[in-house]
Design a protein around this motif. Structure first.
Motif, PDB file in Angstrom:
ATOM      1  N   ASP A 355       0.828  -1.213   0.000  1.00 55.14           N
ATOM      2  CA  ASP A 355       0.000   0.000   0.000  1.00 55.14           C
ATOM      3  C   ASP A 355       0.857   1.255   0.000  1.00 55.14           C
ATOM      4  O   ASP A 355       0.466   2.294  -0.554  1.00 55.14           O
ATOM      5  N   LEU A 356       2.028   1.173   0.630  1.00 51.65           N
ATOM      6  CA  LEU A 356       2.937   2.317   0.676  1.00 51.65           C
ATOM      7  C   LEU A 356       3.811   2.407  -0.563  1.00 51.65           C
ATOM      8  O   LEU A 356       4.493   3.414  -0.776  1.00 51.65           O
ATOM      9  N   LEU A 357       3.805   1.348  -1.373  1.00 48.26           N
ATOM     10  CA  LEU A 357       4.577   1.309  -2.618  1.00 48.26           C
ATOM     11  C   LEU A 357       3.626   0.898  -3.740  1.00 48.26           C
ATOM     12  O   LEU A 357       3.623  -0.259  -4.185  1.00 48.26           O
ATOM     13  N   PRO A 358       2.803   1.818  -4.212  1.00 48.78           N
ATOM     14  CA  PRO A 358       1.713   1.474  -5.141  1.00 48.78           C
ATOM     15  C   PRO A 358       2.166   0.768  -6.417  1.00 48.78           C
ATOM     16  O   PRO A 358       1.390   0.006  -7.008  1.00 48.78           O
ATOM     17  N   ALA A 359       3.404   1.005  -6.844  1.00 51.17           N
ATOM     18  CA  ALA A 359       3.876   0.373  -8.077  1.00 51.17           C
ATOM     19  C   ALA A 359       4.456  -1.016  -7.830  1.00 51.17           C
ATOM     20  O   ALA A 359       4.861  -1.698  -8.777  1.00 51.17           O
ATOM     21  N   ALA A 360       4.494  -1.466  -6.581  1.00 51.83           N
ATOM     22  CA  ALA A 360       5.094  -2.761  -6.267  1.00 51.83           C
ATOM     23  C   ALA A 360       4.225  -3.905  -6.769  1.00 51.83           C
ATOM     24  O   ALA A 360       3.001  -3.793  -6.847  1.00 51.83           O
ATOM     25  N   GLU A 361       4.878  -5.016  -7.097  1.00 54.45           N
ATOM     26  CA  GLU A 361       4.157  -6.246  -7.417  1.00 54.45           C
ATOM     27  C   GLU A 361       3.903  -6.982  -6.107  1.00 54.45           C
ATOM     28  O   GLU A 361       4.834  -7.326  -5.382  1.00 54.45           O
ATOM     29  N   LEU A 362       2.640  -7.218  -5.794  1.00 56.94           N
ATOM     30  CA  LEU A 362       2.268  -7.932  -4.577  1.00 56.94           C
ATOM     31  C   LEU A 362       1.880  -9.359  -4.939  1.00 56.94           C
ATOM     32  O   LEU A 362       0.987  -9.589  -5.750  1.00 56.94           O
ATOM     33  N   VAL A 363       2.569 -10.332  -4.327  1.00 56.55           N
ATOM     34  CA  VAL A 363       2.306 -11.744  -4.589  1.00 56.55           C
ATOM     35  C   VAL A 363       2.008 -12.441  -3.262  1.00 56.55           C
ATOM     36  O   VAL A 363       2.855 -12.435  -2.356  1.00 56.55           O
ATOM     37  N   ILE A 364       0.815 -13.004  -3.143  1.00 59.82           N
ATOM     38  CA  ILE A 364       0.452 -13.795  -1.969  1.00 59.82           C
ATOM     39  C   ILE A 364       0.393 -15.251  -2.418  1.00 59.82           C
ATOM     40  O   ILE A 364      -0.430 -15.609  -3.259  1.00 59.82           O
ATOM     41  N   VAL A 365       1.266 -16.077  -1.872  1.00 61.83           N
ATOM     42  CA  VAL A 365       1.395 -17.473  -2.305  1.00 61.83           C
ATOM     43  C   VAL A 365       0.417 -18.346  -1.520  1.00 61.83           C
ATOM     44  O   VAL A 365       0.454 -18.373  -0.285  1.00 61.83           O
ATOM     45  N   PRO A 366      -0.458 -19.064  -2.209  1.00 62.22           N
ATOM     46  CA  PRO A 366      -1.427 -19.924  -1.510  1.00 62.22           C
ATOM     47  C   PRO A 366      -0.755 -21.070  -0.761  1.00 62.22           C
ATOM     48  O   PRO A 366       0.290 -21.567  -1.176  1.00 62.22           O
ATOM     49  N   ASP A 367      -1.374 -21.451   0.347  1.00 58.07           N
ATOM     50  CA  ASP A 367      -0.932 -22.597   1.135  1.00 58.07           C
ATOM     51  C   ASP A 367       0.548 -22.489   1.480  1.00 58.07           C
ATOM     52  O   ASP A 367       1.321 -23.437   1.326  1.00 58.07           O
ATOM     53  N   ALA A 368       0.950 -21.331   1.966  1.00 56.75           N
ATOM     54  CA  ALA A 368       2.358 -21.091   2.294  1.00 56.75           C
ATOM     55  C   ALA A 368       2.470 -20.432   3.654  1.00 56.75           C
ATOM     56  O   ALA A 368       1.679 -19.554   4.000  1.00 56.75           O
ATOM     57  N   GLY A 369       3.469 -20.852   4.410  1.00 57.52           N
ATOM     58  CA  GLY A 369       3.737 -20.278   5.721  1.00 57.52           C
ATOM     59  C   GLY A 369       4.904 -19.314   5.690  1.00 57.52           C
ATOM     60  O   GLY A 369       5.218 -18.719   4.658  1.00 57.52           O
ATOM     61  N   HIS A 370       5.574 -19.190   6.838  1.00 61.26           N
ATOM     62  CA  HIS A 370       6.616 -18.174   6.966  1.00 61.26           C
ATOM     63  C   HIS A 370       7.845 -18.483   6.119  1.00 61.26           C
ATOM     64  O   HIS A 370       8.463 -17.582   5.561  1.00 61.26           O
ATOM     65  N   LEU A 371       8.211 -19.753   6.008  1.00 58.39           N
ATOM     66  CA  LEU A 371       9.389 -20.112   5.216  1.00 58.39           C
ATOM     67  C   LEU A 371       8.994 -20.406   3.773  1.00 58.39           C
ATOM     68  O   LEU A 371       9.292 -21.459   3.213  1.00 58.39           O
ATOM     69  N   VAL A 372       8.348 -19.431   3.163  1.00 52.71           N
ATOM     70  CA  VAL A 372       7.797 -19.615   1.822  1.00 52.71           C
ATOM     71  C   VAL A 372       8.875 -19.936   0.797  1.00 52.71           C
ATOM     72  O   VAL A 372       8.646 -20.677  -0.160  1.00 52.71           O
ATOM     73  N   MET A 373      10.099 -19.423   0.983  1.00 59.23           N
ATOM     74  CA  MET A 373      11.160 -19.670  -0.005  1.00 59.23           C
ATOM     75  C   MET A 373      11.655 -21.101   0.036  1.00 59.23           C
ATOM     76  O   MET A 373      12.255 -21.595  -0.930  1.00 59.23           O
ATOM     77  N   LEU A 374      11.404 -21.826   1.144  1.00 61.88           N
ATOM     78  CA  LEU A 374      11.711 -23.251   1.215  1.00 61.88           C
ATOM     79  C   LEU A 374      10.489 -24.106   0.910  1.00 61.88           C
ATOM     80  O   LEU A 374      10.616 -25.196   0.354  1.00 61.88           O
ATOM     81  N   GLU A 375       9.328 -23.620   1.268  1.00 55.69           N
ATOM     82  CA  GLU A 375       8.100 -24.381   1.081  1.00 55.69           C
ATOM     83  C   GLU A 375       7.623 -24.369  -0.361  1.00 55.69           C
ATOM     84  O   GLU A 375       7.190 -25.392  -0.899  1.00 55.69           O
ATOM     85  N   HIS A 376       7.686 -23.207  -1.013  1.00 57.08           N
ATOM     86  CA  HIS A 376       7.282 -23.055  -2.414  1.00 57.08           C
ATOM     87  C   HIS A 376       8.393 -22.326  -3.174  1.00 57.08           C
ATOM     88  O   HIS A 376       8.216 -21.189  -3.615  1.00 57.08           O
ATOM     89  N   PRO A 377       9.558 -22.961  -3.319  1.00 57.41           N
ATOM     90  CA  PRO A 377      10.696 -22.277  -3.941  1.00 57.41           C
ATOM     91  C   PRO A 377      10.423 -21.846  -5.373  1.00 57.41           C
ATOM     92  O   PRO A 377      10.943 -20.831  -5.832  1.00 57.41           O
TER      93      PRO A 377
END
Length: 411
Positions: A355-377
């Motif tokens: 919201d503070l960076l309107p031009a940013a790409e926002l990606v919410i990964v389904p079925d993912a927890g805190h370690l998203v880079m290991l869970e859904h690499p």
């Protein structure tokens, strides 16, 4: 384990630690294990088997996974940076491979070839640079990368300012200055892309607050993964509000007490590790089919973080407020990514950053927890590759490495 029973376990552990005497190391260990997870924002870790499996079987499984798991085995050229308080910060760099399809850079006659883009990865609380294993494997050779261990984590030295009789608590501002020292040593020139997970994202925000000129002059892109710009004191970790508030009232004092008896607590912490296996997993992943080797890999990173380090970092998170610093990133490509079931830094915090960076790409990964880079690499690496292509760090047509999924180890 239900939310109620989890909250009760933490409250009981806090009480036990508060009254623990010299002979009650086991109770102190239980408190250390439970509170270490909650206070860490459950920086995460995972268990490999449910508590219904015998301890002997679990121990054998862990040993087998430790011997066979390839995660965290990637190494690069080592380097060292010195923080402003003298702390030795360890980093590794993976250089660009000219044969890997990187974009050709035009060289003017008689002039030095331009420095390549360097991607600097900052890890989260109670983790290490190896938390980026999949992304490091996938991007190797396509772009120059720097991976570093935050102070008191991984191969970096214990924070100098946190040692000795005049020790001071860690602050996110200090971590921002540490990142500046790493950049000065590992990437003193050329454009930068900054990537941070959880505490690593907060570290990037602190860098922007204290060194805005560096960011404006050299940073061409940034990725915030599972992080927050503030208001972490309002996070309830999926637990009953009353229970979490009660723990928060006693937690600073309990952690100080545990940190002052680190050797005793570590003995109990390891002895009672299985007791909180389900709780630890809850704050790391959301998927039910995470590769056990990945789970064990994350668990090892948590195990390697001493309880006194957990204690000295904890206060920094409640004090963290860097929303204003995000303005420095408004004019550049930004990726904001989070798991939709992250209980540590909920996806609402990533939405607030976007919201503070309107031009940013926002990606919410389904079925993912805190370690998203290991869970859904695959999801994280794909979006990072797209960001790097947008800033010209690698060609859009480049094929990243075989990062696969958590069931297929990177090279």
């Amino acid at each position: 384990m239900s939310e109620t029973s989890t909250g009760d376990a933490v409250a009981i552990a806090a009480s036990a630690a508060a009254v623990a005497g010299p002979g009650t190391w086991r109770r102190a260990g239980i408190a250390g294990a439970a509170i270490g997870v909650i206070a860490a924002g459950a920086a995460a870790g995972v268990a490999i088997e449910r508590l219904t499996v015998s301890r002997g079987v679990r121990k054998k499984a862990r040993l087998a996974l430790d011997a066979s798991g390839p995660y965290g085995s990637l190494r690069g050229a080592p380097g060292q940076a010195l923080a402003d308080d003298g702390t030795r910060l360890y980093y590794e760099s993976d250089d660009l491979d000219p044969e890997a399809g990187a974009p050709r850079r035009r060289r003017l006659f008689g002039r030095k070839a331009p420095a390549p883009v360097t991607v600097v990865f900052s890890h989260g609380y109670c983790l290490s640079q190896d938390a980026w294993h999949f992304q490091r494997s996938a991007l190797r050779g396509l772009v120059r990368t720097v991976h570093w261990d935050q102070r008191s984590h991984g191969r970096s030295a214990r924070g100098a300012a946190q040692s000795g009789p005049d020790r001071t608590p860690v602050s996110i501002d200090q971590l921002g200055r540490d990142l500046k020292a790493v950049i000065d040593a590992a990437a003193p020139e050329g454009p930068l892309v900054l990537v941070g997970h959880s505490m690593g994202g907060m570290t990037i925000m602190a860098l922007a607050e204290h060194f805005p000129e560096l960011v404006r002059d050299r940073v061409v892109g940034v990725a915030f993964v599972g992080t927050s710009s503030g208001k972490l004191g309002e996070v309830h970790y999926g637990l009953p509000v009353a229970g979490v508030n009660a723990v928060r009232r006693v937690l600073p004092g309990v952690l100080r007490a545990l940190g002052s008896r680190a050797e005793l607590v570590e003995r109990g912490r390891h002895a009672t590790a299985d007791l909180f296996a389900g709780l630890i997993k809850r704050y790391s992943f959301s998927s039910k089919d995470v590769d056990p080797a990945v789970a064990r890999f994350a668990e090892r990173m948590i195990e390697s973080t001493p309880i006194d380090v957990v204690a000295e970092f904890y206060p920094a998170f409640d004090e963290h407020d860097k929303a204003a610093a995000l303005a420095v990133f408004r004019e550049m490509p930004v990726l904001v990514l989070a798991g939709d079931r992250d209980l540590v830094t909920p996806s609402a915090h990533s939405e607030a950053i976007a919201d503070l960076l309107p031009a940013a790409e926002l990606v919410i990964v389904p079925d993912a927890g805190h370690l998203v880079m290991l869970e859904h690499p695959e999801a994280v690496t794909d979006r990072l590759a797209d960001l790097l292509a947008r800033v010209g760090a690698m060609p859009a047509a480049a094929n990243v490495g075989p990062y696969g999924s958590t069931a297929q180890p990177g090279r």
